[in-house]
Structure formats: structure tokens, C-alpha cells
Design a protein around this motif. Structure first.
Motif, PDB file in Angstrom:
ATOM      1  N   TYR A 198       0.852  -1.185   0.000  1.00 26.45           N
ATOM      2  CA  TYR A 198       0.000   0.000   0.000  1.00 26.45           C
ATOM      3  C   TYR A 198       0.894   1.243   0.000  1.00 26.45           C
ATOM      4  CZ  TYR A 198      -3.409  -3.453   1.649  1.00 26.45           C
ATOM      5  OH  TYR A 198      -4.201  -4.562   1.782  1.00 26.45           O
ATOM      6  N   ASP A 199       0.535   2.208  -0.834  1.00 27.52           N
ATOM      7  CA  ASP A 199       1.411   3.382  -0.971  1.00 27.52           C
ATOM      8  C   ASP A 199       0.823   4.656  -0.386  1.00 27.52           C
ATOM      9  OD1 ASP A 199      -0.580   3.852  -2.765  1.00 27.52           O
ATOM     10  OD2 ASP A 199       0.703   3.854  -4.551  1.00 27.52           O
ATOM     11  N   GLY A 200      -0.246   4.522   0.382  1.00 27.99           N
ATOM     12  CA  GLY A 200      -0.833   5.711   0.991  1.00 27.99           C
ATOM     13  C   GLY A 200      -1.939   5.347   1.956  1.00 27.99           C
ATOM     14  N   PRO A 201      -2.487   6.348   2.659  1.00 30.17           N
ATOM     15  CA  PRO A 201      -3.551   6.084   3.623  1.00 30.17           C
ATOM     16  C   PRO A 201      -4.755   5.417   2.978  1.00 30.17           C
ATOM     17  CG  PRO A 201      -2.679   8.300   3.901  1.00 30.17           C
ATOM     18  CD  PRO A 201      -2.105   7.773   2.615  1.00 30.17           C
ATOM     19  N   GLY A 202      -5.409   4.585   3.739  1.00 28.41           N
ATOM     20  CA  GLY A 202      -6.610   3.899   3.268  1.00 28.41           C
ATOM     21  C   GLY A 202      -7.319   3.266   4.443  1.00 28.41           C
ATOM     22  N   ARG A 203      -8.230   2.379   4.156  1.00 34.63           N
ATOM     23  CA  ARG A 203      -8.966   1.650   5.190  1.00 34.63           C
ATOM     24  C   ARG A 203      -8.552   0.188   5.072  1.00 34.63           C
ATOM     25  NH1 ARG A 203     -13.148   5.323   6.809  1.00 34.63           N
ATOM     26  NH2 ARG A 203     -13.152   7.088   5.368  1.00 34.63           N
ATOM     27  N   TYR A 204      -7.636  -0.216   5.930  1.00 37.00           N
ATOM     28  CA  TYR A 204      -6.994  -1.514   5.813  1.00 37.00           C
ATOM     29  C   TYR A 204      -7.322  -2.419   6.994  1.00 37.00           C
ATOM     30  CZ  TYR A 204      -4.173   1.276   2.570  1.00 37.00           C
ATOM     31  OH  TYR A 204      -3.750   2.115   1.570  1.00 37.00           O
ATOM     32  N   LEU A 205      -7.059  -3.710   6.795  1.00 30.77           N
ATOM     33  CA  LEU A 205      -7.191  -4.717   7.845  1.00 30.77           C
ATOM     34  C   LEU A 205      -5.949  -5.597   7.791  1.00 30.77           C
ATOM     35  CD1 LEU A 205     -10.142  -6.890   8.948  1.00 30.77           C
ATOM     36  CD2 LEU A 205      -8.159  -8.044   7.966  1.00 30.77           C
ATOM     37  N   THR A 206      -5.391  -5.886   8.969  1.00 33.21           N
ATOM     38  CA  THR A 206      -4.232  -6.766   9.067  1.00 33.21           C
ATOM     39  C   THR A 206      -4.554  -7.922  10.002  1.00 33.21           C
ATOM     40  OG1 THR A 206      -2.657  -4.970   8.695  1.00 33.21           O
ATOM     41  CG2 THR A 206      -1.814  -6.956   9.743  1.00 33.21           C
ATOM     42  N   LEU A 207      -4.274  -9.140   9.554  1.00 34.54           N
ATOM     43  CA  LEU A 207      -4.414 -10.338  10.376  1.00 34.54           C
ATOM     44  C   LEU A 207      -3.020 -10.865  10.690  1.00 34.54           C
ATOM     45  CD1 LEU A 207      -7.212 -12.167   8.319  1.00 34.54           C
ATOM     46  CD2 LEU A 207      -7.522 -10.658  10.296  1.00 34.54           C
ATOM     47  N   THR A 208      -2.780 -11.277  11.928  1.00 33.91           N
ATOM     48  CA  THR A 208      -1.469 -11.808  12.309  1.00 33.91           C
ATOM     49  C   THR A 208      -1.637 -13.105  13.098  1.00 33.91           C
ATOM     50  OG1 THR A 208      -1.223 -10.752  14.481  1.00 33.91           O
ATOM     51  CG2 THR A 208      -0.689  -9.420  12.564  1.00 33.91           C
ATOM     52  N   THR A 209      -0.685 -14.021  12.916  1.00 35.06           N
ATOM     53  CA  THR A 209      -0.674 -15.263  13.682  1.00 35.06           C
ATOM     54  C   THR A 209       0.741 -15.800  13.740  1.00 35.06           C
ATOM     55  OG1 THR A 209      -1.851 -17.363  14.011  1.00 35.06           O
ATOM     56  CG2 THR A 209      -1.069 -16.883  11.772  1.00 35.06           C
ATOM     57  N   CYS A 210       0.949 -16.854  14.517  1.00 29.17           N
ATOM     58  CA  CYS A 210       2.288 -17.414  14.690  1.00 29.17           C
ATOM     59  C   CYS A 210       2.665 -18.361  13.557  1.00 29.17           C
ATOM     60  CB  CYS A 210       2.378 -18.170  16.019  1.00 29.17           C
ATOM     61  SG  CYS A 210       2.286 -17.118  17.472  1.00 29.17           S
ATOM     62  N   ASP A 211       3.965 -18.499  13.346  1.00 26.96           N
ATOM     63  CA  ASP A 211       4.518 -19.448  12.393  1.00 26.96           C
ATOM     64  C   ASP A 211       5.866 -19.907  12.927  1.00 26.96           C
ATOM     65  OD1 ASP A 211       4.051 -20.574   9.636  1.00 26.96           O
ATOM     66  OD2 ASP A 211       6.060 -19.731   9.339  1.00 26.96           O
ATOM     67  N   PRO A 212       6.194 -21.205  12.847  1.00 27.03           N
ATOM     68  CA  PRO A 212       5.467 -22.296  12.205  1.00 27.03           C
ATOM     69  C   PRO A 212       4.208 -22.680  12.978  1.00 27.03           C
ATOM     70  CG  PRO A 212       7.352 -23.151  13.376  1.00 27.03           C
ATOM     71  CD  PRO A 212       7.468 -21.662  13.431  1.00 27.03           C
ATOM     72  N   GLU A 213       3.524 -23.685  12.462  1.00 28.61           N
ATOM     73  CA  GLU A 213       2.210 -24.032  12.996  1.00 28.61           C
ATOM     74  C   GLU A 213       2.220 -24.300  14.498  1.00 28.61           C
ATOM     75  OE1 GLU A 213      -1.498 -26.977  11.701  1.00 28.61           O
ATOM     76  OE2 GLU A 213       0.377 -26.936  10.575  1.00 28.61           O
ATOM     77  N   TRP A 214       3.264 -24.976  15.003  1.00 24.32           N
ATOM     78  CA  TRP A 214       3.339 -25.267  16.438  1.00 24.32           C
ATOM     79  C   TRP A 214       4.458 -24.484  17.116  1.00 24.32           C
ATOM     80  CZ3 TRP A 214      -0.549 -27.543  18.780  1.00 24.32           C
ATOM     81  CH2 TRP A 214      -1.390 -28.374  18.036  1.00 24.32           C
ATOM     82  N   GLY A 215       4.853 -23.366  16.521  1.00 25.45           N
ATOM     83  CA  GLY A 215       5.928 -22.550  17.094  1.00 25.45           C
ATOM     84  C   GLY A 215       5.550 -21.089  17.078  1.00 25.45           C
ATOM     85  N   SER A 216       6.514 -20.256  17.463  1.00 24.80           N
ATOM     86  CA  SER A 216       6.238 -18.819  17.500  1.00 24.80           C
ATOM     87  C   SER A 216       7.471 -18.003  17.136  1.00 24.80           C
ATOM     88  CB  SER A 216       5.726 -18.411  18.880  1.00 24.80           C
ATOM     89  OG  SER A 216       6.689 -18.739  19.885  1.00 24.80           O
ATOM     90  N   SER A 217       8.407 -18.603  16.408  1.00 25.88           N
ATOM     91  CA  SER A 217       9.629 -17.885  16.041  1.00 25.88           C
ATOM     92  C   SER A 217       9.370 -16.814  14.987  1.00 25.88           C
ATOM     93  CB  SER A 217      10.687 -18.862  15.514  1.00 25.88           C
ATOM     94  OG  SER A 217      10.230 -19.517  14.333  1.00 25.88           O
ATOM     95  N   HIS A 218       8.269 -16.969  14.231  1.00 25.03           N
ATOM     96  CA  HIS A 218       7.942 -16.018  13.169  1.00 25.03           C
ATOM     97  C   HIS A 218       6.461 -15.661  13.225  1.00 25.03           C
ATOM     98  CE1 HIS A 218      11.838 -17.396  11.735  1.00 25.03           C
ATOM     99  NE2 HIS A 218      11.863 -16.378  10.905  1.00 25.03           N
TER     100      HIS A 218
END
Length: 242
Positions: A198-218
Motif C-alpha cells: 500500500y502506498d498511501g492512507p486507506g482503510r486496511y485490515l491486518t491479520l497476524t498469527t504465529c509461524d510455524p504451525e506449532w511454534g512462534s519464532s515467526h
């Protein structure tokens, strides 16, 4: 001490350790899900009761849909009323992602504390309100406590993410496949999220979760832009079936 006693003692320790490991696995795979189901249902009931009492302000006029693009910014036809402040640790919206299955629905609560994420999804405190200009950012468990984002890698451009605050439906559209980063990369939830494209203001949504599936390093990140809104009195958006 005889060899037999040593062997027996070691065997008993191994059995005890194995039993503890099994109990831990059962707790992680089963019991956290049971706890999450009860807690989540409680949050949904709380929301529905509040909405039934009319405890949410009337919806703002729906923005006129514009061409779907990462920087699209639907504008309301009249100024929107100031949104009710989200109460810390309390539910204020429901999120639906059809890509994850017909029955996938989770409450969104204010803050991303450990106890909050055991009850549903967490809204990053300080990020934008639902449908507002800026970035509405949400975190959720990949595994344990109901596995809300277990299928996160399946998200694809164009997928709908639907959000309702009890008065308005907000339809967001995913703009790219999930992006992998590290936990310290907090710029991904900026008002104009870094590396989102995205190159400017807007109306956005961000989803975040852990990776790998059973870890949290990323972390896995998915970004979306607001595509359309409509009052809940008009029924569910067509995006539920797209």
C-alpha cells in the motif's frame, strides 16, 4: 544398590515422564480447545445480548463502493458519528472468513493479551476502529485455544474477510498471499502497513498469527483493504457466498 533396582527405578521414571508428556499433549490438543469453545461462546453471547439491547450506535451511511484496489478508500456520503470506544478485554465485533469454512466465526476483543486470545481474536490496541481510515489489526492463535488461524496459509488474494460491529457489515478483500516475518517487525500493523504494497492512507485490515504451525519464532501476516459496507438490516453481504 543392585542393577535390578536401578533398572526398575529408571523404568518408573520413564513411565512417569511419558505419562506427563501424554497429559501435556492432551491439554494442548484437546483441553485448550474445550476451554476456548466455552469462552468464545460466552463472548458471542455477550455481544448478541448487547446488540439486542441496542447498545451500539446507529450505523453510518454506507460508503459508495469504488474500484477494488489496494489503495481504494470508500468514502461515506455523510460524516460518520464517533465510534464507541472499545472496552479493554471485551468483545465488540464478529469476524468471518469464508475461506476457512462455513462455520468459521470468532469474536474480536480489545487488546492482544494472553488471556484475551484464549477467548477469541484480539484487536491491537491503538490500531484503527472497524471500517475506519487506518489499519484495523487483529491477532489470533494458529494452534491451541480453538485453532482460529490454523488455515491461515490458505488465504489468497480476493478472499473476503467480513466484520460486523452489530450495526454495519464491513467487507475487506485480501490483497496478497500471507507474508512471513519476525515478531519484532511491528511495522506490519502501522496505519499504512510496512511491506504491504500500500502506498498511501486507506482503510486496511491486518491479520497476524504465529509461524510455524506449532511454534512462534515467526509471524504470518495478511493484509486487506475495505471493499464495501452495508447496514446489518440489509442482511449478510454477498461476499459470504463468493
Amino acid at each position: 544398590m543392585s542393577v535390578r533396582l536401578i533398572v526398575r527405578t529408571f523404568s518408573e521414571l520413564c513411565i512417569t515422564a511419558g505419562a506427563l508428556i501424554i497429559l501435556f499433549v492432551v491439554y494442548v490438543l484437546f483441553w485448550t480447545g474445550v476451554k476456548a469453545a466455552g469462552a468464545t461462546e460466552g463472548q458471542i453471547d455477550d455481544l448478541q445480548n448487547r446488540w439486542a439491547r441496542g447498545a451500539v450506535a446507529a450505523p453510518a451511511p454506507a460508503p459508495v463502493p469504488s474500484a477494488s484496489s489496494p489503495a481504494s478508500d470508500p468514502q461515506p456520503s455523510a460524516p460518520a458519528p464517533a465510534p464507541e470506544a472499545y472496552r479493554d478485554g471485551k468483545p465488540f465485533a464478529m469476524l468471518y472468513i469464508p475461506r476457512f469454512g462455513k462455520g468459521w466465526e470468532w469474536p474480536v476483543l480489545e487488546n492482544t493479551k494472553v488471556k484475551t486470545l484464549q477467548k477469541g481474536l484480539g484487536h491491537y490496541r491503538g490500531s484503527a476502529a472497524a471500517g475506519a481510515k487506518g489499519n484495523f489489526a487483529v491477532a489470533g492463535h494458529r494452534r491451541t485455544y480453538g485453532d482460529p488461524f490454523k488455515d491461515f496459509p490458505k488465504l489468497r488474494p480476493g478472499d473476503a474477510v467480513l466484520l460486523t460491529d452489530g450495526t454495519t457489515w464491513f467487507t475487506y478483500r485480501i490483497d496478497r498471499k500471507p507474508y512471513r516475518t519476525v515478531p519484532s517487525d511491528v511495522g506490519v500493523i502501522d496505519p499504512v502497513p510496512r511491506r504491504s504494497g500500500y502506498d498511501g492512507p486507506g482503510r486496511y485490515l491486518t491479520l497476524t498469527t504465529c509461524d510455524p504451525e506449532w511454534g512462534s519464532s515467526h509471524r504470518l501476516i495478511a493484509w486487506a483493504h475495505l471493499d464495501a459496507t452495508q447496514p446489518v438490516t440489509d442482511g449478510r453481504p454477498a461476499a459470504f457466498h463468493s
